[in-house]
Design a protein around this motif. Sequence first.
Motif, PDB file in Angstrom:
ATOM      1  N   ALA A 197       0.817  -1.219   0.000  1.00  0.00           N
ATOM      2  CA  ALA A 197       0.000   0.000   0.000  1.00  0.00           C
ATOM      3  C   ALA A 197       0.848   1.266   0.000  1.00  0.00           C
ATOM      4  O   ALA A 197       0.387   2.321  -0.448  1.00  0.00           O
ATOM      5  N   THR A 198       2.081   1.178   0.469  1.00  0.00           N
ATOM      6  CA  THR A 198       2.989   2.327   0.461  1.00  0.00           C
ATOM      7  C   THR A 198       3.136   2.898  -0.948  1.00  0.00           C
ATOM      8  O   THR A 198       3.298   4.099  -1.130  1.00  0.00           O
ATOM      9  N   PHE A 199       3.049   2.045  -1.953  1.00  0.00           N
ATOM     10  CA  PHE A 199       3.268   2.458  -3.335  1.00  0.00           C
ATOM     11  C   PHE A 199       1.994   2.907  -4.045  1.00  0.00           C
ATOM     12  O   PHE A 199       2.058   3.446  -5.142  1.00  0.00           O
ATOM     13  N   ILE A 200       0.843   2.665  -3.430  1.00  0.00           N
ATOM     14  CA  ILE A 200      -0.433   2.963  -4.084  1.00  0.00           C
ATOM     15  C   ILE A 200      -1.049   4.210  -3.454  1.00  0.00           C
ATOM     16  O   ILE A 200      -1.441   4.191  -2.290  1.00  0.00           O
ATOM     17  N   PRO A 201      -1.138   5.293  -4.227  1.00  0.00           N
ATOM     18  CA  PRO A 201      -1.685   6.534  -3.669  1.00  0.00           C
ATOM     19  C   PRO A 201      -3.177   6.416  -3.360  1.00  0.00           C
ATOM     20  O   PRO A 201      -3.893   5.643  -3.995  1.00  0.00           O
ATOM     21  N   ASP A 202      -3.606   7.192  -2.386  1.00  0.00           N
ATOM     22  CA  ASP A 202      -5.005   7.178  -1.960  1.00  0.00           C
ATOM     23  C   ASP A 202      -5.962   7.560  -3.083  1.00  0.00           C
ATOM     24  O   ASP A 202      -7.132   7.175  -3.066  1.00  0.00           O
ATOM     25  N   GLU A 203      -5.482   8.334  -4.068  1.00  0.00           N
ATOM     26  CA  GLU A 203      -6.342   8.791  -5.158  1.00  0.00           C
ATOM     27  C   GLU A 203      -6.786   7.657  -6.077  1.00  0.00           C
ATOM     28  O   GLU A 203      -7.694   7.830  -6.879  1.00  0.00           O
ATOM     29  N   ILE A 204      -6.136   6.506  -5.980  1.00  0.00           N
ATOM     30  CA  ILE A 204      -6.542   5.372  -6.812  1.00  0.00           C
ATOM     31  C   ILE A 204      -7.665   4.626  -6.103  1.00  0.00           C
ATOM     32  O   ILE A 204      -7.529   4.205  -4.960  1.00  0.00           O
ATOM     33  N   ASP A 205      -8.772   4.494  -6.808  1.00  0.00           N
ATOM     34  CA  ASP A 205      -9.944   3.819  -6.268  1.00  0.00           C
ATOM     35  C   ASP A 205      -9.646   2.329  -6.076  1.00  0.00           C
ATOM     36  O   ASP A 205      -8.972   1.720  -6.905  1.00  0.00           O
ATOM     37  N   GLU A 206     -10.158   1.776  -4.993  1.00  0.00           N
ATOM     38  CA  GLU A 206      -9.970   0.344  -4.719  1.00  0.00           C
ATOM     39  C   GLU A 206     -10.415  -0.538  -5.875  1.00  0.00           C
ATOM     40  O   GLU A 206      -9.843  -1.596  -6.126  1.00  0.00           O
ATOM     41  N   ASP A 207     -11.453  -0.102  -6.590  1.00  0.00           N
ATOM     42  CA  ASP A 207     -11.970  -0.872  -7.724  1.00  0.00           C
ATOM     43  C   ASP A 207     -10.977  -0.928  -8.887  1.00  0.00           C
ATOM     44  O   ASP A 207     -11.124  -1.757  -9.782  1.00  0.00           O
ATOM     45  N   ASP A 208      -9.995  -0.045  -8.887  1.00  0.00           N
ATOM     46  CA  ASP A 208      -9.000  -0.014  -9.956  1.00  0.00           C
ATOM     47  C   ASP A 208      -7.785  -0.893  -9.644  1.00  0.00           C
ATOM     48  O   ASP A 208      -6.830  -0.928 -10.422  1.00  0.00           O
ATOM     49  N   ILE A 209      -7.826  -1.570  -8.516  1.00  0.00           N
ATOM     50  CA  ILE A 209      -6.709  -2.436  -8.116  1.00  0.00           C
ATOM     51  C   ILE A 209      -7.208  -3.874  -8.043  1.00  0.00           C
ATOM     52  O   ILE A 209      -8.129  -4.198  -7.285  1.00  0.00           O
ATOM     53  N   TYR A 210      -6.609  -4.720  -8.854  1.00  0.00           N
ATOM     54  CA  TYR A 210      -6.948  -6.142  -8.818  1.00  0.00           C
ATOM     55  C   TYR A 210      -5.917  -6.811  -7.914  1.00  0.00           C
ATOM     56  O   TYR A 210      -4.723  -6.814  -8.219  1.00  0.00           O
ATOM     57  N   LEU A 211      -6.371  -7.357  -6.786  1.00  0.00           N
ATOM     58  CA  LEU A 211      -5.486  -7.995  -5.813  1.00  0.00           C
ATOM     59  C   LEU A 211      -5.709  -9.494  -5.827  1.00  0.00           C
ATOM     60  O   LEU A 211      -6.847  -9.966  -5.774  1.00  0.00           O
ATOM     61  N   ASP A 212      -4.606 -10.237  -5.904  1.00  0.00           N
ATOM     62  CA  ASP A 212      -4.675 -11.693  -5.962  1.00  0.00           C
ATOM     63  C   ASP A 212      -3.621 -12.254  -5.002  1.00  0.00           C
ATOM     64  O   ASP A 212      -2.451 -11.853  -5.062  1.00  0.00           O
ATOM     65  N   VAL A 213      -4.043 -13.151  -4.119  1.00  0.00           N
ATOM     66  CA  VAL A 213      -3.117 -13.801  -3.194  1.00  0.00           C
ATOM     67  C   VAL A 213      -3.218 -15.305  -3.410  1.00  0.00           C
ATOM     68  O   VAL A 213      -4.292 -15.890  -3.273  1.00  0.00           O
ATOM     69  N   ASN A 214      -2.107 -15.916  -3.808  1.00  0.00           N
ATOM     70  CA  ASN A 214      -2.074 -17.359  -4.065  1.00  0.00           C
ATOM     71  C   ASN A 214      -1.178 -18.044  -3.052  1.00  0.00           C
ATOM     72  O   ASN A 214      -0.073 -17.564  -2.767  1.00  0.00           O
ATOM     73  N   GLU A 215      -1.646 -19.170  -2.545  1.00  0.00           N
ATOM     74  CA  GLU A 215      -0.844 -19.947  -1.601  1.00  0.00           C
ATOM     75  C   GLU A 215      -0.049 -20.994  -2.362  1.00  0.00           C
ATOM     76  O   GLU A 215      -0.559 -21.639  -3.275  1.00  0.00           O
ATOM     77  N   THR A 216       1.207 -21.150  -1.971  1.00  0.00           N
ATOM     78  CA  THR A 216       2.068 -22.147  -2.584  1.00  0.00           C
ATOM     79  C   THR A 216       3.044 -22.654  -1.523  1.00  0.00           C
ATOM     80  O   THR A 216       2.924 -22.318  -0.354  1.00  0.00           O
ATOM     81  N   LYS A 217       3.982 -23.467  -1.934  1.00  0.00           N
ATOM     82  CA  LYS A 217       4.986 -23.984  -1.000  1.00  0.00           C
ATOM     83  C   LYS A 217       6.372 -23.588  -1.480  1.00  0.00           C
ATOM     84  O   LYS A 217       6.647 -23.555  -2.678  1.00  0.00           O
TER      85      LYS A 217
END
Length: 148
Positions: free
Chosen positions: A26-46
Amino acid sequence: MRAHHVRITTFIQATEDEDKVLDAIATFIPDEIDEDDIYLDVNETKGYFGNPIKVVNAEIKRSRAVRVFLENLKELLSDEDRNYILEHLDEKVDEEGTLYLRFNKQKAYLSEVKLDEGADVVQIRIKVKAFPMKKEAVVEDVREWLEE
């Protein structure tokens, strides 16, 4: 500089707090960017030794959000980091026109932005728009962007 999209990637080790790693991103993403404009994906692996690892990818594709991200990123860079990128620009851009930057993840969690070539990083990949789409054109666009 214009870009098609931005992808931010990092890893969450089993010993790390997921919320803190997400704060680092989040440090790199300014507040002016709407949450809907950010696609977040978290994948579990080993990991190599079977340890659980999560791979986090955040992608920004909408033109306006990408512009805001790039303006913010440029402001976050120290003069030292800008100079480092300029000195190593040929190594930081691939043949497909992607600029690769790596930042210290621990410092990012503390809201500090510092380039880092180590393993524990937040990687930012910027797919630059250039015409013609050649590495040389992308390198020149990035150079102009950093020097303006």
